[in-house]
Each structure stands twice: as structure tokens, then as C-alpha cells.
Write a protein that holds these residues in place. Structure first.
Motif, mmCIF file in Angstrom:
data_model
loop_
_atom_site.group_PDB
_atom_site.id
_atom_site.type_symbol
_atom_site.label_atom_id
_atom_site.label_comp_id
_atom_site.label_asym_id
_atom_site.label_seq_id
_atom_site.Cartn_x
_atom_site.Cartn_y
_atom_site.Cartn_z
ATOM 1 N N THR A 164 14.292 12.272 -6.516
ATOM 2 C CA THR A 164 14.468 11.744 -7.869
ATOM 3 C C THR A 164 13.130 11.651 -8.588
ATOM 4 O O THR A 164 12.064 11.573 -7.952
ATOM 5 N N VAL A 165 13.197 11.606 -9.903
ATOM 6 C CA VAL A 165 11.999 11.409 -10.712
ATOM 7 C C VAL A 165 11.378 10.048 -10.400
ATOM 8 O O VAL A 165 10.144 9.910 -10.339
ATOM 9 N N GLU A 166 12.210 9.041 -10.204
ATOM 10 C CA GLU A 166 11.709 7.692 -9.954
ATOM 11 C C GLU A 166 10.853 7.636 -8.691
ATOM 12 O O GLU A 166 9.769 7.022 -8.681
ATOM 13 N N ASN A 167 11.311 8.284 -7.627
ATOM 14 C CA ASN A 167 10.529 8.285 -6.392
ATOM 15 C C ASN A 167 9.263 9.124 -6.521
ATOM 16 O O ASN A 167 8.223 8.795 -5.941
ATOM 17 N N ALA A 168 9.336 10.195 -7.287
ATOM 18 C CA ALA A 168 8.148 11.012 -7.542
ATOM 19 C C ALA A 168 7.097 10.206 -8.304
ATOM 20 O O ALA A 168 5.901 10.248 -7.980
ATOM 21 N N LEU A 169 7.520 9.473 -9.308
ATOM 22 C CA LEU A 169 6.593 8.653 -10.090
ATOM 23 C C LEU A 169 5.969 7.554 -9.236
ATOM 24 O O LEU A 169 4.767 7.268 -9.360
ATOM 25 N N ASP A 170 6.768 6.941 -8.385
ATOM 26 C CA ASP A 170 6.240 5.884 -7.521
ATOM 27 C C ASP A 170 5.128 6.435 -6.630
ATOM 28 O O ASP A 170 4.083 5.801 -6.452
ATOM 29 N N PHE A 171 5.344 7.635 -6.079
ATOM 30 C CA PHE A 171 4.321 8.250 -5.247
ATOM 31 C C PHE A 171 3.063 8.561 -6.049
ATOM 32 O O PHE A 171 1.939 8.241 -5.634
ATOM 33 N N ALA A 172 3.240 9.195 -7.226
ATOM 34 C CA ALA A 172 2.087 9.634 -8.023
ATOM 35 C C ALA A 172 1.292 8.461 -8.588
ATOM 36 O O ALA A 172 0.062 8.516 -8.671
ATOM 37 N N ILE A 173 1.982 7.394 -8.967
ATOM 38 C CA ILE A 173 1.332 6.278 -9.659
ATOM 39 C C ILE A 173 0.850 5.200 -8.700
ATOM 40 O O ILE A 173 -0.242 4.641 -8.880
ATOM 41 N N ASN A 174 1.640 4.930 -7.668
ATOM 42 C CA ASN A 174 1.342 3.785 -6.807
ATOM 43 C C ASN A 174 0.781 4.149 -5.436
ATOM 44 O O ASN A 174 -0.119 3.460 -4.947
ATOM 45 N N GLU A 175 1.309 5.207 -4.825
ATOM 46 C CA GLU A 175 0.934 5.503 -3.447
ATOM 47 C C GLU A 175 -0.267 6.430 -3.323
ATOM 48 O O GLU A 175 -1.208 6.157 -2.568
ATOM 49 N N PHE A 176 -0.255 7.534 -4.054
ATOM 50 C CA PHE A 176 -1.325 8.523 -3.897
ATOM 51 C C PHE A 176 -2.707 7.963 -4.264
ATOM 52 O O PHE A 176 -3.690 8.275 -3.575
ATOM 53 N N PRO A 177 -2.838 7.147 -5.308
ATOM 54 C CA PRO A 177 -4.163 6.593 -5.605
ATOM 55 C C PRO A 177 -4.749 5.755 -4.474
ATOM 56 O O PRO A 177 -5.980 5.670 -4.335
ATOM 57 N N ILE A 178 -3.908 5.139 -3.661
ATOM 58 C CA ILE A 178 -4.407 4.376 -2.515
ATOM 59 C C ILE A 178 -5.076 5.317 -1.512
ATOM 60 O O ILE A 178 -6.150 5.025 -0.973
ATOM 61 N N THR A 179 -4.442 6.469 -1.298
ATOM 62 C CA THR A 179 -4.995 7.459 -0.376
ATOM 63 C C THR A 179 -6.337 7.981 -0.863
ATOM 64 O O THR A 179 -7.304 8.083 -0.094
ATOM 65 N N THR A 180 -6.417 8.335 -2.138
ATOM 66 C CA THR A 180 -7.667 8.906 -2.651
ATOM 67 C C THR A 180 -8.784 7.872 -2.725
ATOM 68 O O THR A 180 -9.959 8.233 -2.619
ATOM 69 N N ALA A 181 -8.425 6.601 -2.857
ATOM 70 C CA ALA A 181 -9.455 5.556 -2.857
ATOM 71 C C ALA A 181 -10.156 5.504 -1.506
ATOM 72 O O ALA A 181 -11.374 5.300 -1.432
#
Length: 210
Positions: A164-181
Motif C-alpha cells: 500500500t501507499v501508506e506502508n510505503a510512506l511510513d518506510f520512506a518517512i519514518n524508517e529509512f531515515p533512522i537507517t541513514t542516520a
């Protein structure tokens, strides 16, 4: 013919996908040297137009990025982005994440795609994908991941298919930035609505659809 290289493209345009002449463009794209398949992208919230392509070789991918696609961008009168990725180094990591280009079986059609790229230079054989894959497996709604390693740059990234778009947005906005930090690196994320581009993608043999 198998895809040994990927090309990522995006036009700096805002065009609802219903207005994109994709049937005409599909005919032109399909006859490009080494072309294997394309998954069309339509930018969520901005209607940018692009895609992920499979090509038979890096040379074919580079030709597309230096010849055909710049001419297409000129026809549209817009700036453009292209990236080339060599699939050989990432094949094992992608296959382990059910990537359809690498033998993964599509069990559900995607509702959205997330493109990621991290501003690092890490040869993929040194990338900790064995540690990262189990973490990604727990990501809500993730259907598959295709790992990407930048040609000549060794940037790390991928194309992630979500239900879903909702799960994609959650990953892009909330989860992936934690990894790159944790990597202390800048990054690039894009979210695309996979539903509006299904017919166009099917027309160019996208492996993401049943």
C-alpha cells in the motif's frame, strides 16, 4: 534476455499519469538496444514521470541514458535524472528479498514503490546486506526489495515494492531515515503510486505484476 543492468529515470515534470502518452512511448522504448523491461513510476504527490528499466548490459543502459532519454527530456522541455546500476554484484542480495528480476515470485501486486539511494561509496561486496535483509523482512507491507549499486559510484540503494501507499510512506518517512542516520549519510527517497502505472508497466514486461 535477462537484465544485467538497471536504469532509474525521472522527469522533472508534473503530469498526471492518465495524461502521459505511455502507449506511444512504450513502442519507442521497447526497440532500444538491449531493452528488457520497464516498470513505470508516477510520483506520489507531484506526478513526476519515470521508471526502473532492465537492460541486457551496462553499455546498453549507458547508451539509453546518454542518447534516447536526454532527447525525450528535451521533447518534454524538462530537466531529468538518470542512474545506472550493475546488477551482478547485487543479484544474491536481491534474490534473498524476493526481487522479481532475480527469481522472486510475485504473490501480490504492488500498491507503491519506494526508491532509495544513500550518498555513500561502498562496493556492494562490502555492504552489510546480510544484516539488513532480515530487518527489512520485518518492514510492514514490504513485498520485495531489489538492491541497487551505483555504476562508477558504488552508492547503495534499492527499489522496494509495498502493498500500500501508506506502508510505503511510513518506510520512506519514518524508517529509512533512522537507517541513514546510523550511516551518517545524506539520502534520497521517492515514493511512487504503482496502481496508476500498472497497464503501462505490463505493456513493457514489468515483472512486478501477476
Amino acid at each position: 534476455m535477462s537484465a544485467n543492468a538497471f536504469v532509474y529515470t525521472e522527469l522533472q515534470a508534473s503530469l498526471p499519469f492518465a495524461d502521459v502518452p505511455w502507449d506511444k512511448l512504450n513502442d519507442a522504448i521497447a526497440v532500444q538496444p538491449g531493452f528488457v523491461d520497464k516498470t513505470w513510476f508516477s510520483g506520489l504527490g507531484n506526478n513526476s514521470v519515470g521508471g526502473l528499466y532492465g537492460f541486457a548490459s551496462v553499455d546498453d543502459a549507458l547508451l539509453y541514458c546518454t542518447d534516447f532519454f536526454p532527447a525525450l527530456a528535451r521533447d518534454f522541455g524538462v530537466a531529468q535524472t538518470t542512474r545506472v546500476f550493475d546488477n551482478k554484484a547485487t543479484a544474491e542480495a536481491s534474490a534473498a528479498m524476493d526481487a522479481p528480476h532475480f527469481g522472486g515470485q510475485v504473490t501480490a501486486e504492488p500498491g507503491a514503490f519506494v526508491y532509495t539511494e544513500v550518498q555513500v561509496a561502498v562496493p556492494f561486496e562490502n555492504a552489510p546486506w546480510q544484516d539488513r535483509n532480515p530487518v527489512l523482512r520485518r518492514q510492514k507491507g514490504l513485498l520485495s526489495k531489489t538492491w541497487l549499486s551505483g555504476h562508477n559510484t558504488n552508492t547503495l540503494g534499492g527499489l522496494d515494492a509495498f502493498d500500500t501507499v501508506e506502508n510505503a510512506l511510513d518506510f520512506a518517512i519514518n524508517e529509512f531515515p533512522i537507517t541513514t542516520a546510523t550511516m551518517n549519510a545524506a539520502f534520497y527517497t521517492r515514493v511512487f503510486d504503482a496502481r496508476v502505472t500498472e497497464a503501462a508497466s505490463r505493456g513493457l514486461n514489468s515483472p512486478y505484476y501477476l
